[in-house]
Design a protein around this motif. Structure first.
Motif, PDB file in Angstrom:
ATOM      1  N   SER A 116       0.348  -1.454   0.204  1.00  0.00           N
ATOM      2  CA  SER A 116       0.016   0.368  -0.284  1.00  0.00           C
ATOM      3  C   SER A 116       0.773   1.341  -0.094  1.00  0.00           C
ATOM      4  O   SER A 116      -0.002   2.287   0.144  1.00  0.00           O
ATOM      5  N   ARG A 117       2.169   1.242  -0.535  1.00  0.00           N
ATOM      6  CA  ARG A 117       2.899   2.185  -0.556  1.00  0.00           C
ATOM      7  C   ARG A 117       2.806   2.993  -1.834  1.00  0.00           C
ATOM      8  O   ARG A 117       2.396   2.391  -2.682  1.00  0.00           O
ATOM      9  N   VAL A 118       3.261   4.128  -2.037  1.00  0.00           N
ATOM     10  CA  VAL A 118       2.918   4.781  -3.528  1.00  0.00           C
ATOM     11  C   VAL A 118       5.015   5.437  -3.303  1.00  0.00           C
ATOM     12  O   VAL A 118       5.045   6.116  -2.504  1.00  0.00           O
ATOM     13  N   GLY A 119       5.495   4.945  -3.392  1.00  0.00           N
ATOM     14  CA  GLY A 119       7.473   5.180  -3.938  1.00  0.00           C
ATOM     15  C   GLY A 119       7.320   5.019  -2.503  1.00  0.00           C
ATOM     16  O   GLY A 119       7.283   3.914  -2.327  1.00  0.00           O
ATOM     17  N   GLU A 120       8.190   5.865  -1.780  1.00  0.00           N
ATOM     18  CA  GLU A 120       8.866   5.601  -0.721  1.00  0.00           C
ATOM     19  C   GLU A 120       7.942   6.013   0.356  1.00  0.00           C
ATOM     20  O   GLU A 120       7.645   6.201   1.614  1.00  0.00           O
ATOM     21  N   GLU A 121       6.879   6.877   0.309  1.00  0.00           N
ATOM     22  CA  GLU A 121       5.869   7.027   1.348  1.00  0.00           C
ATOM     23  C   GLU A 121       4.632   6.377   1.635  1.00  0.00           C
ATOM     24  O   GLU A 121       3.866   5.478   0.599  1.00  0.00           O
ATOM     25  N   GLN A 122       3.683   6.108   2.657  1.00  0.00           N
ATOM     26  CA  GLN A 122       2.686   5.605   3.199  1.00  0.00           C
ATOM     27  C   GLN A 122       1.399   6.744   3.545  1.00  0.00           C
ATOM     28  O   GLN A 122       1.355   7.273   4.242  1.00  0.00           O
ATOM     29  N   PHE A 123       0.494   7.058   2.623  1.00  0.00           N
ATOM     30  CA  PHE A 123      -0.941   7.849   2.826  1.00  0.00           C
ATOM     31  C   PHE A 123      -2.200   7.140   3.210  1.00  0.00           C
ATOM     32  O   PHE A 123      -2.858   7.576   4.301  1.00  0.00           O
ATOM     33  N   PHE A 124      -1.770   5.400   2.954  1.00  0.00           N
ATOM     34  CA  PHE A 124      -3.078   5.155   3.144  1.00  0.00           C
ATOM     35  C   PHE A 124      -2.125   3.763   4.229  1.00  0.00           C
ATOM     36  O   PHE A 124      -1.565   3.137   3.903  1.00  0.00           O
ATOM     37  N   ILE A 125      -3.763   2.993   5.504  1.00  0.00           N
ATOM     38  CA  ILE A 125      -3.075   2.125   5.886  1.00  0.00           C
ATOM     39  C   ILE A 125      -3.577   1.261   6.170  1.00  0.00           C
ATOM     40  O   ILE A 125      -5.217   1.381   6.117  1.00  0.00           O
ATOM     41  N   PRO A 126      -4.521  -0.149   5.322  1.00  0.00           N
ATOM     42  CA  PRO A 126      -5.130  -1.482   5.870  1.00  0.00           C
ATOM     43  C   PRO A 126      -5.597  -1.344   7.109  1.00  0.00           C
ATOM     44  O   PRO A 126      -5.018  -1.484   8.117  1.00  0.00           O
ATOM     45  N   LEU A 127      -6.990  -1.874   7.299  1.00  0.00           N
ATOM     46  CA  LEU A 127      -6.963  -1.601   8.879  1.00  0.00           C
ATOM     47  C   LEU A 127      -7.293  -3.307   8.847  1.00  0.00           C
ATOM     48  O   LEU A 127      -6.843  -4.120  10.095  1.00  0.00           O
ATOM     49  N   THR A 128      -7.999  -3.704   8.306  1.00  0.00           N
ATOM     50  CA  THR A 128      -8.145  -5.491   8.128  1.00  0.00           C
ATOM     51  C   THR A 128      -7.788  -5.426   6.492  1.00  0.00           C
ATOM     52  O   THR A 128      -7.915  -4.640   6.150  1.00  0.00           O
ATOM     53  N   GLY A 129      -7.373  -6.966   6.338  1.00  0.00           N
ATOM     54  CA  GLY A 129      -7.092  -7.660   5.175  1.00  0.00           C
ATOM     55  C   GLY A 129      -8.151  -8.524   4.708  1.00  0.00           C
ATOM     56  O   GLY A 129      -8.610  -9.400   5.361  1.00  0.00           O
ATOM     57  N   ALA A 130      -8.134  -9.230   3.191  1.00  0.00           N
ATOM     58  CA  ALA A 130      -8.734  -9.933   2.616  1.00  0.00           C
ATOM     59  C   ALA A 130      -8.141 -10.564   1.447  1.00  0.00           C
ATOM     60  O   ALA A 130      -7.145  -9.930   0.717  1.00  0.00           O
ATOM     61  N   TYR A 131      -7.896 -11.886   1.923  1.00  0.00           N
ATOM     62  CA  TYR A 131      -6.943 -12.717   0.862  1.00  0.00           C
ATOM     63  C   TYR A 131      -7.671 -13.620  -0.056  1.00  0.00           C
ATOM     64  O   TYR A 131      -8.236 -14.514   0.664  1.00  0.00           O
ATOM     65  N   TYR A 132      -7.476 -13.236  -1.002  1.00  0.00           N
ATOM     66  CA  TYR A 132      -8.044 -13.770  -2.391  1.00  0.00           C
ATOM     67  C   TYR A 132      -7.113 -15.477  -1.791  1.00  0.00           C
ATOM     68  O   TYR A 132      -5.759 -15.841  -1.956  1.00  0.00           O
ATOM     69  N   CYS A 133      -7.718 -16.702  -2.264  1.00  0.00           N
ATOM     70  CA  CYS A 133      -7.008 -18.043  -2.124  1.00  0.00           C
ATOM     71  C   CYS A 133      -7.087 -18.784  -3.206  1.00  0.00           C
ATOM     72  O   CYS A 133      -8.786 -18.276  -4.141  1.00  0.00           O
ATOM     73  N   ALA A 134      -7.203 -20.137  -3.030  1.00  0.00           N
ATOM     74  CA  ALA A 134      -7.380 -21.253  -4.239  1.00  0.00           C
ATOM     75  C   ALA A 134      -7.511 -22.276  -3.168  1.00  0.00           C
ATOM     76  O   ALA A 134      -6.432 -22.841  -2.676  1.00  0.00           O
ATOM     77  N   GLN A 135      -8.682 -23.230  -3.563  1.00  0.00           N
ATOM     78  CA  GLN A 135      -8.985 -24.454  -2.825  1.00  0.00           C
ATOM     79  C   GLN A 135      -8.514 -25.728  -4.345  1.00  0.00           C
ATOM     80  O   GLN A 135      -8.761 -25.524  -5.331  1.00  0.00           O
ATOM     81  N   LEU A 136      -7.846 -26.477  -3.312  1.00  0.00           N
ATOM     82  CA  LEU A 136      -7.108 -27.517  -5.010  1.00  0.00           C
ATOM     83  C   LEU A 136      -7.510 -28.378  -3.551  1.00  0.00           C
ATOM     84  O   LEU A 136      -7.854 -28.613  -3.032  1.00  0.00           O
ATOM     85  N   ASN A 137      -7.863 -29.703  -4.804  1.00  0.00           N
ATOM     86  CA  ASN A 137      -8.688 -30.584  -4.493  1.00  0.00           C
ATOM     87  C   ASN A 137      -7.414 -31.920  -4.531  1.00  0.00           C
ATOM     88  O   ASN A 137      -6.837 -31.975  -5.678  1.00  0.00           O
TER      89      ASN A 137
END
Length: 402
Positions: A116-137
């Motif tokens: 979530s950095r833009v270059g070397e600067e951090q203007f926003f910070i995630p409060l929580t995250g959602a993770y993309y994932c795949a389910q493998l048989n």
């Protein structure tokens, strides 16, 4: 006697969230004299999702931000917000010095910070995250001799379709809500190497990307490539890619893991969404994120509340929606959801791997809306690839540089 208010900040938010309301009350109880005013537009996330675009909420919000007509702390709604266009301005406080001084830079998930950095600067910070994932048989993949893991790229997966056509024509590689949704997932994993939100540059005419699209075109209509399905993974499907932790509390995700394994009749595992062709780009989204506008008169008090929201104690209380960004809180949430049974512990180990392997935060919602339609039209036989890429490039360039 009523408590004397010694400081007051306003949190501007898109919608009312019961956890945030309770967090505000806790903060004010623990910090007598400090007040947080919760200023929201919609009464629920559902109303926000249903009406924000129609109400031109994002356009109005951008106008308010430019005018400095927002609170001391701004809470924005994750991937639906074109955060890079906003944060490329000088309207927000760089959080890097504050994160380093407080030690939070060591306590938060690396992907939450680096992605979530833009270059070397951090203007926003995630409060929580959602993770993309795949389910493998796992069992089915092993039977067919297919090696699928955390280092697997989308291109390598596409190479497996001809193998299935020859060896197991009744088997399907992917299950998802729609073919379009699967295409978007493939593009998301490659977008960081095609688009630079920091500089506004777009380069879709790269050999590796064209090769990937040509490979996708070859299998696009193959019955072994894709099968539509929203719910439980079918027994003949190797990978279910319609998984994102945004949609489930950890305890519900653990239960689904067990139920899906039983439905398939074999062992399953979770993997981070697959790697891009050039960079790994294993993906999460910031479900909500926070910024401190420079226009605010109470920046120190705003940071005090923001850093409290990111603390282990506060983050660990958010157990019914998304995953904490604070690492120790995340461990607690996973332990609580897993329980003591073997399947629950396997789920926990898989989720820990997914979270550890994720290495960037995807907040390019509007950008993907520009990228995929021309490519999807080309895959469906409309026009040459060169024209599709130029149409997408121009739409992206305009959005990034408007």
């Amino acid at each position: 006697a009523p408590q004397e208010i010694t400081s007051s900040i306003t949190l501007t938010a898109p919608y009312y969230d019961s956890w945030m309301a309770e967090a505000i009350h806790r903060y004010m109880r623990e910090n007598p004299g400090r007040q947080v005013v919760y200023d929201y537009t919609y009464t629920s996330y559902k109303d926000y999702g249903s009406h924000a675009d129609r109400d031109q909420y994002f356009t109005k919000q951008n106008t308010q931000i430019l005018a400095g007509d927002v609170g001391d702390l701004l809470w924005m709604g994750g991937e639906q917000t074109d955060v890079y266009s906003i944060s490329r301005t000088d309207l927000f406080t760089d959080l890097v010095p504050l994160l380093e001084e407080s030690g939070l830079d060591e306590k938060l998930a690396p992907a939450a910070l680096e992605g979530s950095r833009v270059g070397e600067e951090q203007f926003f910070i995630p409060l929580t995250g959602a993770y993309y994932c795949a389910q493998l048989n796992t069992e089915l993949a092993n039977q067919l001799g297919l090696e699928i893991g955390t280092e697997t790229t989308w291109g390598q997966l596409l190479d497996m379709v001809p193998i299935l056509e020859e060896k197991a024509p009744d088997t399907v590689l992917f299950q998802d809500v729609s073919r379009q949704r699967l295409l978007i997932r493939i593009l998301i994993s490659n977008m960081p190497d095609l688009i630079s939100p920091e500089t506004g540059e777009v380069n879709l005419q790269q050999d590796w990307f064209i090769d990937l699209l040509e490979k996708l075109k070859e299998v696009w209509d193959s019955p072994c490539f894709f099968q539509e399905g929203f719910g439980t993974q079918e027994k003949n499907v190797i990978l279910h890619t319609n998984l994102r932790t945004l949609n489930q509390a950890p305890k519900d995700s653990a239960a689904k893991y067990q139920n899906d394994g039983e439905a398939i009749g074999g062992e399953i595992s979770y993997l981070p969404l697959f790697c891009g062709e050039k960079g790994s780009n294993r993906t999460a989204t910031s479900a909500q994120f926070l910024l401190i506008p420079r226009s605010g008169e109470n920046q120190e008090e705003a940071w005090d509340f923001l850093s409290w929201l990111l603390s282990e104690e506060c983050q660990a209380s958010r157990i019914n929606f998304n995953y904490p960004m604070e690492k120790e809180a995340r461990k607690q949430v996973l332990e609580q959801a897993a329980g003591t049974e073997e399947t629950g512990q396997r789920w926990k180990n898989d989720m820990e791997q997914v979270i550890e392997e994720v290495d960037w935060v995807f907040d390019m919602y509007k950008l993907k809306e520009d990228l995929f339609p021309p490519i999807e039209n080309w895959l469906n036989g409309q026009g040459p690839l060169e024209e599709a890429l130029e149409e997408a490039r121009w739409a992206l360039f305009i959005r990034l540089n408007e």
